[in-house]
Design a protein around this motif. Structure first.
Motif, PDB file in Angstrom:
ATOM      1  N   VAL A 199      75.235  20.287  19.675  1.00 42.62           N
ATOM      2  CA  VAL A 199      76.395  20.332  20.576  1.00 42.62           C
ATOM      3  C   VAL A 199      76.957  21.753  20.544  1.00 42.62           C
ATOM      4  O   VAL A 199      77.473  22.203  19.514  1.00 42.62           O
ATOM      5  N   ILE A 200      76.813  22.450  21.663  1.00 47.33           N
ATOM      6  CA  ILE A 200      77.201  23.869  21.718  1.00 47.33           C
ATOM      7  C   ILE A 200      78.112  24.061  22.917  1.00 47.33           C
ATOM      8  O   ILE A 200      77.823  23.578  24.017  1.00 47.33           O
TER       9      ILE A 200
ATOM     10  N   HIS B 134      70.133  26.604  29.816  1.00 50.38           N
ATOM     11  CA  HIS B 134      70.702  25.604  28.885  1.00 50.38           C
ATOM     12  C   HIS B 134      71.658  24.701  29.667  1.00 50.38           C
ATOM     13  O   HIS B 134      72.882  24.803  29.535  1.00 50.38           O
ATOM     14  N   PRO B 135      71.107  23.803  30.499  1.00 55.65           N
ATOM     15  CA  PRO B 135      71.957  23.039  31.416  1.00 55.65           C
ATOM     16  C   PRO B 135      72.970  22.120  30.739  1.00 55.65           C
ATOM     17  O   PRO B 135      73.942  21.715  31.359  1.00 55.65           O
ATOM     18  N   GLU B 136      72.735  21.804  29.470  1.00 51.99           N
ATOM     19  CA  GLU B 136      73.636  20.851  28.807  1.00 51.99           C
ATOM     20  C   GLU B 136      74.873  21.538  28.194  1.00 51.99           C
ATOM     21  O   GLU B 136      75.772  20.869  27.696  1.00 51.99           O
TER      22      GLU B 136
ATOM     23  N   ALA C  41      71.681  33.770  22.358  1.00 50.90           N
ATOM     24  CA  ALA C  41      72.442  33.237  21.216  1.00 50.90           C
ATOM     25  C   ALA C  41      72.306  31.713  21.164  1.00 50.90           C
ATOM     26  O   ALA C  41      72.069  31.129  20.098  1.00 50.90           O
ATOM     27  N   VAL C  42      72.431  31.064  22.309  1.00 45.16           N
ATOM     28  CA  VAL C  42      72.331  29.602  22.355  1.00 45.16           C
ATOM     29  C   VAL C  42      70.929  29.154  21.937  1.00 45.16           C
ATOM     30  O   VAL C  42      70.758  28.205  21.163  1.00 45.16           O
ATOM     31  N   GLN C  43      69.905  29.882  22.411  1.00 45.15           N
ATOM     32  CA  GLN C  43      68.525  29.557  22.055  1.00 45.15           C
ATOM     33  C   GLN C  43      68.328  29.612  20.543  1.00 45.15           C
ATOM     34  O   GLN C  43      67.744  28.715  19.929  1.00 45.15           O
ATOM     35  N   TYR C  44      68.856  30.670  19.931  1.00 43.25           N
ATOM     36  CA  TYR C  44      68.748  30.832  18.483  1.00 43.25           C
ATOM     37  C   TYR C  44      69.426  29.656  17.759  1.00 43.25           C
ATOM     38  O   TYR C  44      68.865  29.092  16.810  1.00 43.25           O
TER      39      TYR C  44
ATOM     40  N   ARG D 204      75.323  31.150  36.073  1.00 45.53           N
ATOM     41  CA  ARG D 204      74.111  30.525  36.624  1.00 45.53           C
ATOM     42  C   ARG D 204      72.934  30.658  35.659  1.00 45.53           C
ATOM     43  O   ARG D 204      72.183  29.730  35.428  1.00 45.53           O
ATOM     44  N   PHE D 205      72.795  31.869  35.066  1.00 45.77           N
ATOM     45  CA  PHE D 205      71.662  32.115  34.156  1.00 45.77           C
ATOM     46  C   PHE D 205      71.759  31.215  32.916  1.00 45.77           C
ATOM     47  O   PHE D 205      70.772  30.579  32.515  1.00 45.77           O
TER      48      PHE D 205
END
Ligand code: PRP
Ligand code: URA
Length: 209
Positions: free
Chosen positions: A153-154, A173-175, A142-145, A167-168
């Motif tokens: 900013v998510i 998406h470390p930010e 979802a974040v990638q999309y 962890r995954f």
């Protein structure tokens, strides 16, 4: 865990116990998830920036405040839908996108079936809503999309998270800031969170029987 913020409000802990209890039926489950989501909305918006506005009370001019950035809520279907009502109660001008994903029961990989999000995501603060962060596959997809659609900013808002999922999501998406009411122990071999609360979508929509 880096980027994980746990919400420890007493009312949230009380509500989470009701959600975890297998005796809690669908109508109560939905109502409590909605209420918890409102409480969570306060916590996850605590540090949002404000801009000053000019307003007039009935007596004189004074300074008011408005949120500096527009808010977009993006529930992951189906279970994320149960969090939207609680959020819009306290952020009524939020726009709402939808991402449809379900996990393949064997591979646990997310399968996508629906995407519809508002325009200009890059100017907004985007809150992804999903009660369950298990393997993190759905959240990460979802974040990638959203990033591909311009979101910058998510924040990921979950009710229960497993260490594996945190962890995954963090690795991919470390930010991203991840919020949860509980960091649970682990996943079982079917990818369910332990102790967790079971299948959130099924409990909400009564699709177990
Ligand atoms: C659940 C949940 C998350 C996902 C979490 O959805 O709402 O979206 O599983 O698991 P993951 O972190 O391992 O990807 P589900 O696939 O059960 O779909 P549903 O909400 O439509 O029932
Ligand atoms: N999805 C759920 O609804 N519950 C879990 O425990 C894991 C994934």
């Amino acid at each position: 865990m880096k980027n994980l913020i746990q919400i420890n409000h007493p009312l949230v802990k009380r509500d989470l116990s009701i959600l975890r209890d297998k005796k809690t039926r669908g109508n109560i489950f939905r109502a409590v998830l909605r209420r918890t989501s409102s409480l969570m909305a306060y916590e996850v918006t605590r540090d949002l920036l404000l801009r000053r506005t000019k307003i007039r009370t009935p007596l004189e001019a004074t300074t008011g405040y408005a949120l500096a950035s527009p808010i977009v809520l993006v529930p992951i279907l189906r279970a994320g839908l149960g969090m939207v009502g609680g959020f819009v109660e306290v952020i009524p001008d939020a726009r709402v996108g939808h991402i449809g994903l379900y996990r393949n029961e064997e591979t646990l990989q997310p399968v996508d079936y629906y995407f519809k999000v508002p325009k200009h995501l890059g100017r907004s603060i985007v809150f992804v809503l999903d009660p369950m962060l298990a393997t993190g596959g759905s959240g990460s997809a979802a974040v990638q999309y959203l990033k591909e659609r311009g979101a910058r900013v998510i924040r990921f808002v979950s009710v229960v998270a497993a260490p594996q999922g945190v962890r995954f999501l963090h690795r991919n998406h470390p930010e991203i800031q991840i919020y949860t009411c509980a960091l649970d122990r682990t996943l079982n071999r079917n990818g369910y969170i332990l102790p967790g609360l079971g299948d959130a979508g099924d409990r909400m929509f009564g699709t177990t029987e």
